[in-house]
Enzyme design. Structure first.
Site, PDB file in Angstrom:
ATOM      1  N   ASN A   1      54.170 193.946  58.529  1.00  0.00           N
ATOM      2  CA  ASN A   1      53.209 193.378  59.480  1.00  0.00           C
ATOM      3  C   ASN A   1      52.706 191.999  59.039  1.00  0.00           C
ATOM      4  O   ASN A   1      52.618 191.076  59.846  1.00  0.00           O
ATOM      5  CB  ASN A   1      52.042 194.347  59.692  1.00  0.00           C
ATOM      6  CG  ASN A   1      52.503 195.651  60.301  1.00  0.00           C
ATOM      7  OD1 ASN A   1      53.648 195.762  60.745  1.00  0.00           O
ATOM      8  ND2 ASN A   1      51.631 196.644  60.333  1.00  0.00           N
TER       9      ASN A   1
ATOM     10  N   THR B   1      48.914 157.469  96.571  1.00  0.00           N
ATOM     11  CA  THR B   1      48.127 158.702  96.601  1.00  0.00           C
ATOM     12  C   THR B   1      48.635 159.465  97.814  1.00  0.00           C
ATOM     13  O   THR B   1      49.046 158.840  98.808  1.00  0.00           O
ATOM     14  CB  THR B   1      46.606 158.439  96.747  1.00  0.00           C
ATOM     15  OG1 THR B   1      46.370 157.783  97.995  1.00  0.00           O
ATOM     16  CG2 THR B   1      46.072 157.565  95.617  1.00  0.00           C
ATOM     17  N   HIS B   2      48.679 160.781  97.707  1.00  0.00           N
ATOM     18  CA  HIS B   2      49.264 161.619  98.775  1.00  0.00           C
ATOM     19  C   HIS B   2      50.712 161.222  99.081  1.00  0.00           C
ATOM     20  O   HIS B   2      51.177 161.422 100.194  1.00  0.00           O
ATOM     21  CB  HIS B   2      48.443 161.537 100.076  1.00  0.00           C
ATOM     22  CG  HIS B   2      46.973 161.691  99.877  1.00  0.00           C
ATOM     23  ND1 HIS B   2      46.324 162.904  99.962  1.00  0.00           N
ATOM     24  CD2 HIS B   2      46.030 160.782  99.562  1.00  0.00           C
ATOM     25  CE1 HIS B   2      45.030 162.725  99.728  1.00  0.00           C
ATOM     26  NE2 HIS B   2      44.818 161.456  99.480  1.00  0.00           N
TER      27      HIS B   2
ATOM     28  N   SER C   1      79.421 165.375  92.988  1.00  0.00           N
ATOM     29  CA  SER C   1      79.544 166.563  93.832  1.00  0.00           C
ATOM     30  C   SER C   1      81.007 166.947  93.930  1.00  0.00           C
ATOM     31  O   SER C   1      81.885 166.081  93.893  1.00  0.00           O
ATOM     32  CB  SER C   1      78.979 166.249  95.209  1.00  0.00           C
ATOM     33  OG  SER C   1      79.566 167.090  96.183  1.00  0.00           O
TER      34      SER C   1
ATOM     35  N   LYS D   1      78.337 161.202  96.199  1.00  0.00           N
ATOM     36  CA  LYS D   1      77.114 161.677  95.569  1.00  0.00           C
ATOM     37  C   LYS D   1      76.970 161.270  94.110  1.00  0.00           C
ATOM     38  O   LYS D   1      77.923 161.218  93.357  1.00  0.00           O
ATOM     39  CB  LYS D   1      77.033 163.213  95.651  1.00  0.00           C
ATOM     40  CG  LYS D   1      76.753 163.752  97.038  1.00  0.00           C
ATOM     41  CD  LYS D   1      75.417 163.295  97.614  1.00  0.00           C
ATOM     42  CE  LYS D   1      74.232 164.010  97.021  1.00  0.00           C
ATOM     43  NZ  LYS D   1      74.105 165.404  97.418  1.00  0.00           N
TER      44      LYS D   1
ATOM     45  N   ASN E   1      74.088 162.634  91.569  1.00  0.00           N
ATOM     46  CA  ASN E   1      72.924 163.526  91.576  1.00  0.00           C
ATOM     47  C   ASN E   1      72.129 163.479  90.261  1.00  0.00           C
ATOM     48  O   ASN E   1      72.720 163.378  89.190  1.00  0.00           O
ATOM     49  CB  ASN E   1      73.378 164.968  91.829  1.00  0.00           C
ATOM     50  CG  ASN E   1      73.915 165.159  93.241  1.00  0.00           C
ATOM     51  OD1 ASN E   1      73.462 164.499  94.174  1.00  0.00           O
ATOM     52  ND2 ASN E   1      74.892 166.035  93.385  1.00  0.00           N
TER      53      ASN E   1
ATOM     54  N   GLU F   1      66.490 167.366  87.534  1.00  0.00           N
ATOM     55  CA  GLU F   1      66.231 168.613  88.266  1.00  0.00           C
ATOM     56  C   GLU F   1      66.197 169.816  87.331  1.00  0.00           C
ATOM     57  O   GLU F   1      65.357 170.712  87.480  1.00  0.00           O
ATOM     58  CB  GLU F   1      67.307 168.820  89.340  1.00  0.00           C
ATOM     59  CG  GLU F   1      67.221 167.804  90.477  1.00  0.00           C
ATOM     60  CD  GLU F   1      68.435 167.907  91.393  1.00  0.00           C
ATOM     61  OE1 GLU F   1      68.329 168.559  92.424  1.00  0.00           O
ATOM     62  OE2 GLU F   1      69.487 167.329  91.059  1.00  0.00           O
TER      63      GLU F   1
ATOM     64  N   GLN G   1      56.350 192.843  68.786  1.00  0.00           N
ATOM     65  CA  GLN G   1      57.722 192.397  68.557  1.00  0.00           C
ATOM     66  C   GLN G   1      58.235 191.611  69.780  1.00  0.00           C
ATOM     67  O   GLN G   1      59.155 190.808  69.665  1.00  0.00           O
ATOM     68  CB  GLN G   1      58.621 193.600  68.276  1.00  0.00           C
ATOM     69  CG  GLN G   1      60.056 193.260  68.007  1.00  0.00           C
ATOM     70  CD  GLN G   1      60.809 194.429  67.394  1.00  0.00           C
ATOM     71  OE1 GLN G   1      60.616 194.748  66.230  1.00  0.00           O
ATOM     72  NE2 GLN G   1      61.651 195.070  68.184  1.00  0.00           N
TER      73      GLN G   1
ATOM     74  N   LYS H   1      58.550 187.339  70.290  1.00  0.00           N
ATOM     75  CA  LYS H   1      59.489 186.338  69.766  1.00  0.00           C
ATOM     76  C   LYS H   1      60.416 185.697  70.797  1.00  0.00           C
ATOM     77  O   LYS H   1      60.533 184.471  70.842  1.00  0.00           O
ATOM     78  CB  LYS H   1      60.325 186.951  68.649  1.00  0.00           C
ATOM     79  CG  LYS H   1      59.499 187.147  67.394  1.00  0.00           C
ATOM     80  CD  LYS H   1      60.247 187.903  66.330  1.00  0.00           C
ATOM     81  CE  LYS H   1      59.262 188.621  65.447  1.00  0.00           C
ATOM     82  NZ  LYS H   1      58.449 189.642  66.169  1.00  0.00           N
TER      83      LYS H   1
HETATM   84  N1  ARG Z   1      60.282 193.533  63.759  1.00  0.00           N
HETATM   85  C1  ARG Z   1      58.859 193.705  63.736  1.00  0.00           C
HETATM   86  C2  ARG Z   1      58.209 192.676  64.656  1.00  0.00           C
HETATM   87  O1  ARG Z   1      58.857 191.780  65.019  1.00  0.00           O
HETATM   88  C3  ARG Z   1      58.341 193.530  62.353  1.00  0.00           C
HETATM   89  C4  ARG Z   1      57.077 194.276  62.075  1.00  0.00           C
HETATM   90  C5  ARG Z   1      57.317 195.717  62.195  1.00  0.00           C
HETATM   91  N2  ARG Z   1      56.263 196.481  61.666  1.00  0.00           N
HETATM   92  C6  ARG Z   1      56.195 197.796  61.911  1.00  0.00           C
HETATM   93  N3  ARG Z   1      55.245 198.435  61.349  1.00  0.00           N
HETATM   94  N4  ARG Z   1      57.062 198.398  62.682  1.00  0.00           N
HETATM   95  O2  ARG Z   1      57.077 192.778  65.042  1.00  0.00           O
END
Ligand code: ARG
Length: 463
Positions: A109, A154-155, A276, A282, A284, A289, A321, A324
């Site tokens: 953790n 503006t607008h 295109s 074209k 583009n 975009e 988790q 990420k």
């Molecule tokens: N892979 C976990 C995460 O990304 C790591 C921490 C996990 N801790 C646990 N007590 N399961 O959060």
């Protein structure tokens, strides 16, 4: 066999293994994980928790694992769930008992919180460097276009004349704020969660200040529960990235408009435009975009993580988790967008003639006409009305204000005299807008100097 197998009588179901595993996306934290583990091992040894010899074995083993990962020699396994357990397992396979001592006084953790902070701290620095590059491009473009008159809107209606430099420097101001926001974010992010343990610190005599310092943090996180459960820094970074994308997207929207036949203010370089498959004529603005489009996924990641964190009780929960992938995607997206956007901007061809022509139609000098009369003594509200009536008259006659004869003008107000033509000329209208922050070349010069000084100063600041 699982690192945590002792308490269990059964194997983990394969469905759970693949569902629970994060190695597919957290492998990119390998470097931070190894750096953090080395600092942890050294600290444990200096506090007498493990022997110096074990710490040396651990560090040497981790160093070799790092090299092997970078050489593409390591295949991570979902069985080992995440990057933390993959590396620890590898280490123990290679060096035996010393490897098993690494996780003393630590939990995944605090380990994942540490890795994530270090990773984002470094990415924050890369993104800031890209913003500085973009600012450099804006500064040099603005420098060339301090006298390039264009319509201000503006607008999306023609409003008052400005210069292209003024328009570019508005974006310069936005990205300048983005840079300082990243620096602020980094400063708050830069506290070390290592040593928070699973949630309640540890009974070992560890030195959190030592690891914090060794890993480049300003201080250890003050509270162990907060250390493992806080993801504010990631959300804050996502907010900053969302603002960056919002700014890029607005700019892209304008570039898309500007290179249309309706505007023709710029032409994109061939290397930064696309064709295109059916329409031979074209050209583009796909890059602009796509940047505009990718803004959506960065906002999505921000909303995603805010929602993951909402209602989570203290301290760590596996929900986290899910922090990420969205953050990684947002970081990757911004890092993909900034350089290509900057290059597109640096290479585009500016049609100053078309900008000026557009600024000559649409009564952009109507305010200046009112200001002229105001300066001759008429109250502004009355002058505004005269100018409005003149605009109406011109639209009926298909004329522009500066093409009316003096006697025509005087029919609307006797205060008009010969000097009105000078007052209504485009360059005068821009040049006279010399209030601080205005588009007059004297003012864009002030802005340019200030932005340059800012860039100089912030190249040295961390982030
Ligand atoms: N892979 C976990 C995460 O990304 C790591 C921490 C996990 N801790 C646990 N007590 N399961 O959060």
């Amino acid at each position: 066999m699982k690192l945590w197998a002792g308490r269990f009588q059964k194997q983990t179901d394969e469905l759970v293994n693949s569902f629970n595993s994060s190695i597919g996306f957290d492998a990119r934290l390998y470097k931070q994980d190894i750096t953090g583990s080395m600092a942890h091992a050294r600290m444990l040894a200096s506090c007498g928790v493990i022997s110096q010899a074990d710490a040396q074995r651990i560090c040497a083993g981790l160093q070799q694992i790092l090299l092997d990962i970078e050489a593409g020699k390591i295949a991570f396994s979902a069985e080992n769930e995440d990057i933390h357990m993959n590396i620890e397992t590898l280490l123990t396979e290679r060096i035996g008992d010393a490897g098993k001592r690494l996780h003393t006084a630590r939990s995944r953790n605090d380990q994942v919180a540490l890795d994530f902070r270090m990773y984002l701290r470094s990415e924050t620095g890369s993104i800031k460097a890209m913003l500085l590059e973009l600012e450099d491009t804006l500064v040099s473009l603005a420098e060339q276009h301090q006298n390039t008159v264009m319509p201000g809107y503006t607008h999306l209606q023609r409003a008052q004349p400005i210069t292209f430099a003024q328009h570019l420097l508005a974006y310069g101001s936005m990205f300048r704020r983005d840079i300082t926001r990243l620096e602020d974010c980094r400063a708050r992010m830069n506290e070390c969660p290592l040593g928070s343990g699973a949630l309640a610190g540890t009974t070992y005599p560890i030195d959190r200040f030592q690891t914090a310092k060794a890993l480049g943090f300003d201080a250890p996180v003050a509270n162990s529960l907060d250390g493992v459960s806080d993801r504010d820094y990631a959300i804050e970074l996502l907010s900053d990235l969302s603002l960056i994308m919002m700014h890029l997207s607005r700019f892209c929207e304008e570039i898309i408009l500007w290179c249309s036949w309706e505007f023709k203010f710029i032409e994109l370089d061939d290397a930064y435009a696309t064709g295109s498959s059916i329409m031979p004529q074209k050209k583009n603005p796909d890059v602009a975009e796509l940047v505009r489009g990718k803004t959506g996924r960065v906002y999505g990641s921000l909303m995603g993580l805010l929602t993951v964190m909402k209602s989570l009780p203290l301290a760590y929960n596996k929900d986290m988790q899910e922090d990420k992938e969205g953050v990684f995607d947002a970081v990757d997206t911004v890092k993909q967008c900034l350089p290509v956007f900057t290059a597109m901007l640096a290479t585009m061809h500016v049609r100053a003639d078309h900008m000026r022509a557009a600024a000559s139609h649409g009564f952009l000098n109507a305010t200046d006409c009112a200001d002229y009369l105001t300066k001759k003594g008429l109250p502004f509200r009355d002058a505004y009305k005269v100018s409005g009536r003149l605009v109406y008259y011109c639209t009926e006659q298909d004329k522009t204000l500066e093409r009316l004869s003096l006697s025509e003008l005087q029919q609307f107000c006797p205060l008009f005299s010969e000097d009105v033509y000078e007052a209504l000329a485009l360059d005068t209208c821009v040049g006279q807008r010399n209030s601080f922050g205005g588009p007059a070349p004297a003012q864009t010069q002030v802005q340019l100097d200030a932005l340059r000084a800012f860039l100089q100063e912030h190249r040295e600041e961390p982030a």
